[in-house]
Design a protein around this motif. Structure first.
Motif, short mmCIF file in Angstrom:
data_model
loop_
_atom_site.label_atom_id
_atom_site.label_comp_id
_atom_site.label_asym_id
_atom_site.label_seq_id
_atom_site.Cartn_x
_atom_site.Cartn_y
_atom_site.Cartn_z
N HIS A 234 0.84 -1.31 -0.10
CA HIS A 234 -0.10 -0.01 -0.09
C HIS A 234 0.75 1.29 0.02
N VAL A 235 0.11 2.35 -0.30
CA VAL A 235 0.93 3.58 -0.20
C VAL A 235 -0.05 4.60 0.47
N CYS A 236 0.65 5.55 1.17
CA CYS A 236 -0.36 6.52 2.13
C CYS A 236 0.08 7.87 1.78
N ALA A 237 -0.96 8.62 1.70
CA ALA A 237 -0.99 10.05 1.51
C ALA A 237 -0.51 11.00 2.73
N GLU A 238 -0.61 10.05 3.78
CA GLU A 238 -0.34 10.88 5.23
C GLU A 238 1.13 10.51 5.68
N PRO A 240 4.56 7.46 5.43
CA PRO A 240 5.37 6.29 4.70
C PRO A 240 4.28 4.78 4.95
N ARG A 251 0.65 1.34 7.54
CA ARG A 251 0.72 2.57 6.88
C ARG A 251 0.93 3.46 8.12
N PRO A 301 5.20 11.63 3.01
CA PRO A 301 3.88 10.90 2.35
C PRO A 301 4.53 10.25 1.06
N TYR A 302 3.81 9.01 1.04
CA TYR A 302 3.80 8.22 -0.09
C TYR A 302 5.47 7.49 -0.31
N HIS A 303 6.07 7.62 0.88
CA HIS A 303 7.56 6.87 0.94
C HIS A 303 7.27 5.37 1.20
N VAL A 304 7.75 4.61 0.13
CA VAL A 304 7.76 3.32 0.57
C VAL A 304 9.17 2.67 0.30
#
Length: 558
Positions: A234-238, A240, A251, A301-304
């Motif tokens: 998954h990715v997360c806007a708030e 990583p 998340r 945000p969005y760091h994976v």
């Protein structure tokens, strides 16, 4: 009266055991932790009622923390691999934390309500929070010590946190009899190791890692979490996202922590020092700001985190430090398996790993040799010298993978022990090119050029409880260009010394010499002796000074 205060009124049936253990933990932490692990697994403890066991563990919490935490802290910033005594200390502390985790989890199972769908009791939640706390301390210690734990341990921390998360109990504050400060929440225990893992502490020097750990503890208290059990990335806007195991992903909502980092950076930009901001660190304001930029990136945000890419070859030869001569003389080629040369006689000096095919003329001022080898012949001589040298001094390693900033190798040699920044030479080879397999009827040759770099990351691998032997992963940040072993004589010196030379290539106009540390003082002339010629060059400027090397830009004289 709180849950913990109520538990203190429950008298364990074997008071002598707990008193003796508490005294052992205070007087001899090493032996005390071993006794604690054995006692937690003994029938005397496992057969007692769950509330009695929980009360006994709460009563000894200050003692086991006072024994385990200093033992783990003393292992920080040590060279890797850890030596035998250090590994023994790590195993004892790790075994005790795992035993405490399992004991609290067993207590939680005994305190749950009879109905499977009934809400957990406060004491059951306390036991589960303590199990999560023990697992969190194990993971945080591993990050601080650069120890890579298996995915099962990260899966376990999710399994322990998930019931607390679904019960909306992550923010319950349980009093801690082992600390005068306010009690920590299960949220902080769960999020702290995740924030440290995102930071990839394997490559942070000691001062940066200490400050990063302190900032992670602060940010974890206000970090939102969502635990996914679908086994999908998954990715997360708030914030990583991490895939911790085949089943569990997390998340994070790190907006509160990022806002605090922005405020700290703004005050540093206005001229405030780290101490005035409550940051206990020897780092300068510029170094602190650089670390905060890194934190904002990996907690953003969005760091994976991305996995390593597949290595181009499975194996390599690695040598730590400068090339080594094995005899006092110069100019004799080393006997190799291909040459069929006879081994040296007893008492004779060991042969040099260098191959010298010296021409009659000496290169002056960087000009080409008179009647010297062609470019193709010189390239072949360099390849021979590189392979002969690395066969004599290097050890095989497994090439695990690479990313944009490092190549990662699995190394099993216990010596030399490594620190961040040390000099490393790596020759990628095919498996059948290794010295131990030369008798095979495969063609030999250089698959890739010899690369030179510094240790960028270190990770001790294996498990903390001692069931598996320890190896270690070495991440190497390579400098550009192909390298050859040479001998260097500085201006005014009478003897040659070992060095690595990286001639300028088609994609890099900079030629460098890597010599022993503190050798460069000011620009001067040097004679570089390689496979078939001597070259006069000028040391221009220091590019980098590491713990065991000087990397210097060189160029033609004049």
């Amino acid at each position: 009266m709180g849950v913990v205060d109520t538990l203190f009124k429950i008298r364990p049936p074997r008071v002598a055991d707990t008193v003796r253990l508490a005294e052992a933990l205070r007087t001899d932490p090493t032996a005390g932790l071993a006794q604690l692990a054995r006692w937690l697994e003994s029938p005397a403890h496992r057969d007692a009622p769950a509330e009695t066991r929980l009360a006994a563990l709460e009563a000894m919490r200050a003692e086991w923390r006072g024994a385990a935490e200093p033992m783990l802290a003393a292992l920080r910033n040590r060279p890797i691999p850890l030596d035998t005594d250090e590994l023994a200390s790590l195993h004892r502390a790790g075994l005790a934390l795992r035993a405490l985790r399992d004991a609290h989890l067993s207590i939680h199972d005994g305190l749950r309500g009879p109905a499977a769908d009934a809400p957990p009791t406060p004491r059951a939640l306390l036991a589960l929070a303590r199990a999560l706390d023990a697992q969190s301390r194990l993971l945080v210690a591993a990050c601080r010590l650069r120890v890579a734990l298996p995915r099962e341990d990260w899966d376990t921390v999710c399994r322990l946190a998930f019931p607390l998360w679904t019960a909306s109990a992550l923010d319950e504050t349980y009093p801690d009899p082992s600390s005068a400060s306010r009690g920590e929440t299960a949220r902080a225990a769960f999020a702290t190791p995740l924030l440290l893992r995102l930071l990839e502490p394997l490559g942070l020097p000691a001062a940066q890692l200490d400050l990063a750990a302190a900032l992670a503890r602060r940010a974890a208290r206000r970090t939102g979490v969502r635990i996914d059990v679908d086994g999908l990335p998954h990715v997360c806007a708030e914030g990583p996202a991490l895939m911790l195991s085949a089943q569990h992903g997390v998340r994070l909502d790190t907006r509160a922590g990022l806002e605090r980092l922005s405020r700290v950076r703004a005050r540093l930009a206005r001229g405030d020092g780290p101490a005035s901001l409550g940051l206990r660190t020897p780092l300068s304001a510029a170094a602190v700001d650089e670390l905060l930029v890194l934190l904002a990136t990996v907690w953003g945000p969005y760091h994976v985190p991305t996995p390593l890419e597949r290595a181009p070859l499975p194996t390599a030869l690695m040598h730590v430090g400068l090339p080594r001569r094995t005899r006092a003389g110069e100019g004799r080629p080393a006997p190799t398996a291909e040459s069929g040369a006879a081994p040296p006689t007893a008492g004779a000096p060991a042969p040099s790993p260098y191959v010298y095919r010296r021409a009659s003329a000496v290169v002056l001022s960087g000009r080409e040799l008179r009647a010297g080898p062609t470019d193709a012949e010189l390239a072949g001589m360099r390849d021979d010298a590189v392979r002969t040298t690395m066969d004599a001094i290097a050890s095989p390693v497994e090439w695990r993978g690479q990313d944009a900033r490092r190549a990662v190798f699995a190394r099993t040699d216990p010596a030399p022990r490594l620190r961040l920044g040390q000099l490393v030479a790596v020759l990628p080879v095919r498996a059948f090119d290794l010295p131990t397999r030369r008798a095979m009827s495969h063609p030999t040759g250089l698959a890739m050029p010899l690369r030179l770099g510094r240790v960028a990351t270190l990770a001790q691998t294996g498990v903390v409880d001692g069931r598996e032997p320890f190896a270690h992963d070495v991440g190497v940040a390579f400098w550009p260009g192909a390298t050859v072993p040479v001998r260097v004589r500085l201006e005014g010196a009478s003897a040659f010394e070992d060095a690595w030379w990286t001639p300028a290539g088609p994609d890099d106009a900079t030629s460098t010499l890597t010599m022993r540390r503190d050798r460069f003082e000011s620009p001067c002339d040097v004679v570089v002796r390689e496979t078939s010629r001597d070259v006069e060059l000028r040391l221009r400027r220091l590019l980098e000074r590491g713990p065991d090397f000087d990397r210097v830009e060189v160029g033609p004289i004049g």
